[in-house]
Design a protein around this motif. Sequence first.
Motif, PDB file in Angstrom:
ATOM      1  N   LEU A 160       0.708  -1.050   0.096  1.00  0.00           N
ATOM      2  CA  LEU A 160       0.011   0.103   0.032  1.00  0.00           C
ATOM      3  C   LEU A 160       0.729   1.143   0.013  1.00  0.00           C
ATOM      4  N   GLY A 161       0.379   2.320  -0.850  1.00  0.00           N
ATOM      5  CA  GLY A 161       1.170   3.653  -0.746  1.00  0.00           C
ATOM      6  C   GLY A 161       2.436   3.647  -1.208  1.00  0.00           C
ATOM      7  N   GLN A 162       2.741   2.757  -2.289  1.00  0.00           N
ATOM      8  CA  GLN A 162       4.095   2.781  -2.810  1.00  0.00           C
ATOM      9  C   GLN A 162       4.032   2.594  -4.103  1.00  0.00           C
ATOM     10  N   ALA A 163       3.121   3.211  -4.682  1.00  0.00           N
ATOM     11  CA  ALA A 163       3.129   3.121  -6.342  1.00  0.00           C
ATOM     12  C   ALA A 163       4.539   3.355  -7.063  1.00  0.00           C
ATOM     13  N   ASN A 164       4.952   4.439  -6.507  1.00  0.00           N
ATOM     14  CA  ASN A 164       6.364   5.075  -7.241  1.00  0.00           C
ATOM     15  C   ASN A 164       7.219   3.849  -7.151  1.00  0.00           C
ATOM     16  N   TYR A 165       7.574   3.368  -5.562  1.00  0.00           N
ATOM     17  CA  TYR A 165       8.422   2.651  -5.159  1.00  0.00           C
ATOM     18  C   TYR A 165       8.314   1.192  -5.730  1.00  0.00           C
ATOM     19  N   SER A 166       7.156   0.697  -5.843  1.00  0.00           N
ATOM     20  CA  SER A 166       6.870  -0.604  -6.419  1.00  0.00           C
ATOM     21  C   SER A 166       7.140  -0.517  -7.640  1.00  0.00           C
ATOM     22  N   ALA A 167       6.917   0.302  -8.718  1.00  0.00           N
ATOM     23  CA  ALA A 167       6.929   0.444  -9.957  1.00  0.00           C
ATOM     24  C   ALA A 167       8.551   0.596 -10.333  1.00  0.00           C
ATOM     25  N   ALA A 168       9.279   1.143  -9.448  1.00  0.00           N
ATOM     26  CA  ALA A 168      10.859   1.110  -9.575  1.00  0.00           C
ATOM     27  C   ALA A 168      11.435  -0.091  -9.316  1.00  0.00           C
ATOM     28  N   LYS A 169      11.013  -0.846  -8.240  1.00  0.00           N
ATOM     29  CA  LYS A 169      11.802  -1.985  -7.613  1.00  0.00           C
ATOM     30  C   LYS A 169      11.284  -3.212  -8.795  1.00  0.00           C
ATOM     31  N   LEU A 170       9.980  -3.240  -9.198  1.00  0.00           N
ATOM     32  CA  LEU A 170       9.764  -4.370 -10.349  1.00  0.00           C
ATOM     33  C   LEU A 170      10.341  -3.954 -11.491  1.00  0.00           C
TER      34      LEU A 170
END
Length: 304
Positions: A160-170
Amino acid sequence: MSGVMAGKVALVTGAGGGIGRGVALELAKAGAKVVVNDIGVSLTGEGGDAGPAQRVVDEIVAAGGIAVANTDSVSSWQGANAIVQCAIDNFGRIDAVVNNAGNLRDRMFFKMNEEEWRSVIDVHLNGTFFVSRAAANHFKDQESGAYVHMTSTSGLIGNLGQANYSAAKLGIAALSKSIALDMARFNVRSNCIAPFAWSRMTSSIPSETPEEKARVAKLQKMEANKVAPMAAFLASDAAHEVNAQIFAVRANEIMLMSQPRPVRSVHMSEGWTPESIAEIAIPAMRNSFFKLERSPDVISWDPI
């Protein structure tokens, strides 16, 4: 110093504290000469201090190792090239890159602004590409080298709350696979680690409700330096047969993570219509759908 990295030169980004510090110390312990990179800013980008990187260098030197501090930013092409050039100027070569630098701008997707998106993508995804690319020609010319990238279950699974971080990490996981494919002919490897560790990054997790406090208490058991041995192994020649893999490290536990592959298929000889997809295809595949889960829902057992 002797060890699996004896005679090698490694650079670690974001190495002024937390996981990066642990990796830099472990690489030095394993015999590597280390470029300790850290721009010395807060998680949200304020400040700028050479102290964190230099303190880690001082620790390495005090233990009998060799290291140099660097404060260039991974988020620009010029900065990334300067980090790699620091290794060449000081030690004459580069053998391993550990892409660890990171920042956070956590916000629910529907509230996230452009700066919060771009700043995280710039450091994590662009930074990983820029530093990796800066080292690529050196690796290619010497026909050897290793990349270790930090991904996250926030991207691999979700949070939750990490669209930027999740997109970068994937994105980093996909980048690692592409690097592995393109560089394998030059005997260069690229692997990822998804670390579970209490660090400056995770210290921003809310801990107000009883459930949040329990989650943070679990995270605090996972020491940042537990990730370092895996990073040092992947950077070394001992991992010469390990390429394009994603590992998770959680306290004393190492997991090999899955990568996307087909799980079900359906075929219609005359072709599909929206109606037949709704009537036949989706019901046939529904039992194989992935749930809307977060990382702690999937990896929910206590750390080992």
